[in-house]
Design a protein around this motif. Structure first.
Motif, PDB file in Angstrom:
ATOM      1  N   LEU A 240       0.821  -1.210   0.000  1.00  0.00           N
ATOM      2  CA  LEU A 240       0.000   0.000   0.000  1.00  0.00           C
ATOM      3  C   LEU A 240       0.855   1.261   0.000  1.00  0.00           C
ATOM      4  O   LEU A 240       0.452   2.285  -0.555  1.00  0.00           O
ATOM      5  CB  LEU A 240      -0.934  -0.013   1.213  1.00  0.00           C
ATOM      6  CG  LEU A 240      -1.974  -1.138   1.245  1.00  0.00           C
ATOM      7  CD1 LEU A 240      -2.833  -1.035   2.497  1.00  0.00           C
ATOM      8  CD2 LEU A 240      -2.854  -1.105  -0.006  1.00  0.00           C
ATOM      9  N   TRP A 241       2.002   1.213   0.640  1.00  0.00           N
ATOM     10  CA  TRP A 241       2.883   2.389   0.648  1.00  0.00           C
ATOM     11  C   TRP A 241       3.322   2.752  -0.772  1.00  0.00           C
ATOM     12  O   TRP A 241       3.415   3.931  -1.125  1.00  0.00           O
ATOM     13  CB  TRP A 241       4.102   2.098   1.513  1.00  0.00           C
ATOM     14  CG  TRP A 241       5.059   3.243   1.643  1.00  0.00           C
ATOM     15  CD1 TRP A 241       6.035   3.606   0.753  1.00  0.00           C
ATOM     16  CD2 TRP A 241       5.145   4.183   2.721  1.00  0.00           C
ATOM     17  NE1 TRP A 241       6.727   4.707   1.211  1.00  0.00           N
ATOM     18  CE2 TRP A 241       6.195   5.079   2.418  1.00  0.00           C
ATOM     19  CE3 TRP A 241       4.444   4.349   3.914  1.00  0.00           C
ATOM     20  CZ2 TRP A 241       6.556   6.117   3.267  1.00  0.00           C
ATOM     21  CZ3 TRP A 241       4.808   5.381   4.758  1.00  0.00           C
ATOM     22  CH2 TRP A 241       5.840   6.252   4.445  1.00  0.00           C
ATOM     23  N   VAL A 283      11.848  10.858  -4.734  1.00  0.00           N
ATOM     24  CA  VAL A 283      11.879   9.396  -4.920  1.00  0.00           C
ATOM     25  C   VAL A 283      12.532   8.718  -3.721  1.00  0.00           C
ATOM     26  O   VAL A 283      12.065   7.673  -3.246  1.00  0.00           O
ATOM     27  CB  VAL A 283      12.618   9.042  -6.225  1.00  0.00           C
ATOM     28  CG1 VAL A 283      12.771   7.529  -6.363  1.00  0.00           C
ATOM     29  CG2 VAL A 283      11.883   9.618  -7.428  1.00  0.00           C
ATOM     30  N   ALA A 284      13.611   9.306  -3.220  1.00  0.00           N
ATOM     31  CA  ALA A 284      14.288   8.723  -2.054  1.00  0.00           C
ATOM     32  C   ALA A 284      13.382   8.727  -0.827  1.00  0.00           C
ATOM     33  O   ALA A 284      13.379   7.769  -0.047  1.00  0.00           O
ATOM     34  CB  ALA A 284      15.578   9.497  -1.776  1.00  0.00           C
ATOM     35  N   ILE A 285      12.609   9.801  -0.648  1.00  0.00           N
ATOM     36  CA  ILE A 285      11.698   9.858   0.503  1.00  0.00           C
ATOM     37  C   ILE A 285      10.648   8.760   0.412  1.00  0.00           C
ATOM     38  O   ILE A 285      10.240   8.184   1.426  1.00  0.00           O
ATOM     39  CB  ILE A 285      11.039  11.244   0.580  1.00  0.00           C
ATOM     40  CG1 ILE A 285      12.096  12.316   0.908  1.00  0.00           C
ATOM     41  CG2 ILE A 285       9.930  11.276   1.618  1.00  0.00           C
ATOM     42  CD1 ILE A 285      11.558  13.734   0.870  1.00  0.00           C
ATOM     43  N   PRO A 289      12.069   4.560   3.244  1.00  0.00           N
ATOM     44  CA  PRO A 289      11.418   4.003   4.449  1.00  0.00           C
ATOM     45  C   PRO A 289      11.037   2.532   4.302  1.00  0.00           C
ATOM     46  O   PRO A 289      11.272   1.732   5.210  1.00  0.00           O
ATOM     47  CB  PRO A 289      10.186   4.897   4.615  1.00  0.00           C
ATOM     48  CG  PRO A 289      10.566   6.192   4.000  1.00  0.00           C
ATOM     49  CD  PRO A 289      11.412   5.826   2.837  1.00  0.00           C
ATOM     50  N   MET A 290      10.455   2.161   3.159  1.00  0.00           N
ATOM     51  CA  MET A 290      10.079   0.764   2.962  1.00  0.00           C
ATOM     52  C   MET A 290      11.293  -0.123   2.754  1.00  0.00           C
ATOM     53  O   MET A 290      11.294  -1.293   3.154  1.00  0.00           O
ATOM     54  CB  MET A 290       9.144   0.641   1.759  1.00  0.00           C
ATOM     55  CG  MET A 290       7.767   1.178   2.014  1.00  0.00           C
ATOM     56  SD  MET A 290       6.885   0.309   3.364  1.00  0.00           S
ATOM     57  CE  MET A 290       7.010   1.523   4.683  1.00  0.00           C
ATOM     58  N   TYR A 294      12.046  -3.257   5.106  1.00  0.00           N
ATOM     59  CA  TYR A 294      12.235  -4.610   4.594  1.00  0.00           C
ATOM     60  C   TYR A 294      13.557  -5.206   5.050  1.00  0.00           C
ATOM     61  O   TYR A 294      13.633  -6.393   5.385  1.00  0.00           O
ATOM     62  CB  TYR A 294      12.172  -4.603   3.064  1.00  0.00           C
ATOM     63  CG  TYR A 294      12.291  -5.980   2.462  1.00  0.00           C
ATOM     64  CD1 TYR A 294      11.178  -6.812   2.382  1.00  0.00           C
ATOM     65  CD2 TYR A 294      13.517  -6.463   2.004  1.00  0.00           C
ATOM     66  CE1 TYR A 294      11.287  -8.082   1.845  1.00  0.00           C
ATOM     67  CE2 TYR A 294      13.632  -7.730   1.466  1.00  0.00           C
ATOM     68  CZ  TYR A 294      12.505  -8.537   1.389  1.00  0.00           C
ATOM     69  OH  TYR A 294      12.619  -9.804   0.872  1.00  0.00           O
ATOM     70  N   ILE A 295      14.618  -4.399   5.070  1.00  0.00           N
ATOM     71  CA  ILE A 295      15.916  -4.907   5.519  1.00  0.00           C
ATOM     72  C   ILE A 295      15.843  -5.358   6.977  1.00  0.00           C
ATOM     73  O   ILE A 295      16.383  -6.407   7.354  1.00  0.00           O
ATOM     74  CB  ILE A 295      16.999  -3.835   5.323  1.00  0.00           C
ATOM     75  CG1 ILE A 295      17.242  -3.597   3.831  1.00  0.00           C
ATOM     76  CG2 ILE A 295      18.298  -4.239   6.011  1.00  0.00           C
ATOM     77  CD1 ILE A 295      18.197  -2.463   3.539  1.00  0.00           C
ATOM     78  N   LEU A 296      15.166  -4.586   7.811  1.00  0.00           N
ATOM     79  CA  LEU A 296      15.069  -4.925   9.226  1.00  0.00           C
ATOM     80  C   LEU A 296      14.184  -6.140   9.474  1.00  0.00           C
ATOM     81  O   LEU A 296      14.425  -6.906  10.413  1.00  0.00           O
ATOM     82  CB  LEU A 296      14.533  -3.728  10.010  1.00  0.00           C
ATOM     83  CG  LEU A 296      15.424  -2.467  10.038  1.00  0.00           C
ATOM     84  CD1 LEU A 296      14.731  -1.348  10.793  1.00  0.00           C
ATOM     85  CD2 LEU A 296      16.773  -2.780  10.678  1.00  0.00           C
TER      86      LEU A 296
END
Length: 311
Positions: A240-241, A283-285, A289-290, A294-296
């Motif tokens: 959804l993000w 684009v970076a913003i 965050p996602m 995902y990495i965490l």
């Protein structure tokens, strides 16, 4: 009647020493010798990973560069804005001038509420289809699977007409309803695998103790499916993000823009003004965050999907 003398301790020890050791397990086929297919697969994985790392490096560094640096020195470290004492100029441009500040708050609230409601609705549905012996549960499960295969792009025009008749276009509540409705098939189908994997003995013991199906679901089965619920919540939040098409179609007021919708608007303005640094910062913003999330949580997501598919 003769009685045989017991074996002496030294003889017993000698026999034990001459026992045949257990056979070692055979190694996996891919672990023995040379495997061209494995080498090609690993080379492709590492190449794909390196390509993504290069793209991520370019995205992060370009968010701090001037347009001239972006095109002339795409892989160099930024220096112009740092020399001028304004390294976050592009990020500030996207956050303030393009309305990313308000869009960020709208996106966080909308995605969080939608993801929680989707899981809250899908969990009882998946439990009823897999554990309560509802008549026609298998065809209904297949119906949800079919719903996953329908491209939501084909539903945009009918959805827009229906939502317009109800006055729910350009409305965050209408967007919330669309998000929940289109995400339920995947979430229900995903959670059915987790509830099928739960042991029947605990449910039977709860029934013997006099617990109702409602109480059994909330006190026994739901805590056991916590891993599946968290996985479904994370996957819905990421999807959804990053959703863009529905936001473009249903949202027209700047006050209701999500980050993806605000980025789409920023693209037109930045291209006209040659504000490519601010565009890449936007684009970076949206992406970072996602990516960090995902990495965490990658281990939890992969473990959850594996458990759901393996049972």
């Amino acid at each position: 009647m003769t009685v045989s003398a017991p074996e002496s301790a030294p003889e017993t020890r000698v026999r034990r020493e001459h026992r045949t050791p257990p056979r070692k397990p055979r190694p996996a086929p891919t672990a023995r010798g040379f495997s061209p297919l494995r080498i090609v697969g690993m080379a492709f994985v590492w190449l794909f990973t390196a390509l993504n790392v290069v793209i991520l490096y370019w995205l992060v560094t370009a968010a701090f560069k001037t347009p001239i640096e972006i095109f002339n020195k795409p892989f160099h470290l930024p220096y112009t804005w740092f020399e001028r004492g304004d390294p976050f100029r592009n990020l500030r441009y996207a956050w303030e001038n393009a309305g990313f500040g308000n869009a960020f708050l709208v996106t966080v609230a909308l995605v969080a509420v939608s993801s929680v409601v989707i899981v809250a609705v899908a969990a009882p549905a998946a439990y009823a289809l897999t554990r309560l012996g509802v008549r026609g549960s298998n065809p209904m499960t297949n119906f949800f699977a079919i719903g996953m295969g329908i491209p939501f792009q084909t539903l945009v025009i009918p959805l827009f007409i229906g939502m317009a008749d109800l006055g729910l276009t350009n409305n965050l509540f209408g967007m919330f309803l669309v998000y929940v409705a289109l995400s339920l098939p995947f979430t229900v189908f995903l959670l059915t695998g987790f509830f099928k994997s739960l042991p029947d003995e605990l449910e039977e013991a709860a029934a013997i103790d006099g617990a109702s199906p409602f109480r059994t679901f909330f006190t026994v089965m739901l805590p056991l499916a916590r891993g599946g619920l968290i996985t479904a919540l994370i996957l819905n939040a990421i999807g959804l993000w990053n959703e863009t098409l529905l936001a473009i179609v249903f949202l027209t007021d700047n006050a209701n823009f999500t980050l993806a919708r605000a980025l789409f608007t920023l693209y037109g303005a930045a291209s006209y003004q040659s504000e490519y640094g601010g565009l890449i910062a936007g684009v970076a913003i949206v992406v970072l965050p996602m990516l960090v999330m995902y990495i965490l949580l990658a281990r939890r997501i992969i473990t959850g999907l594996t458990l759901g598919a393996g049972k």
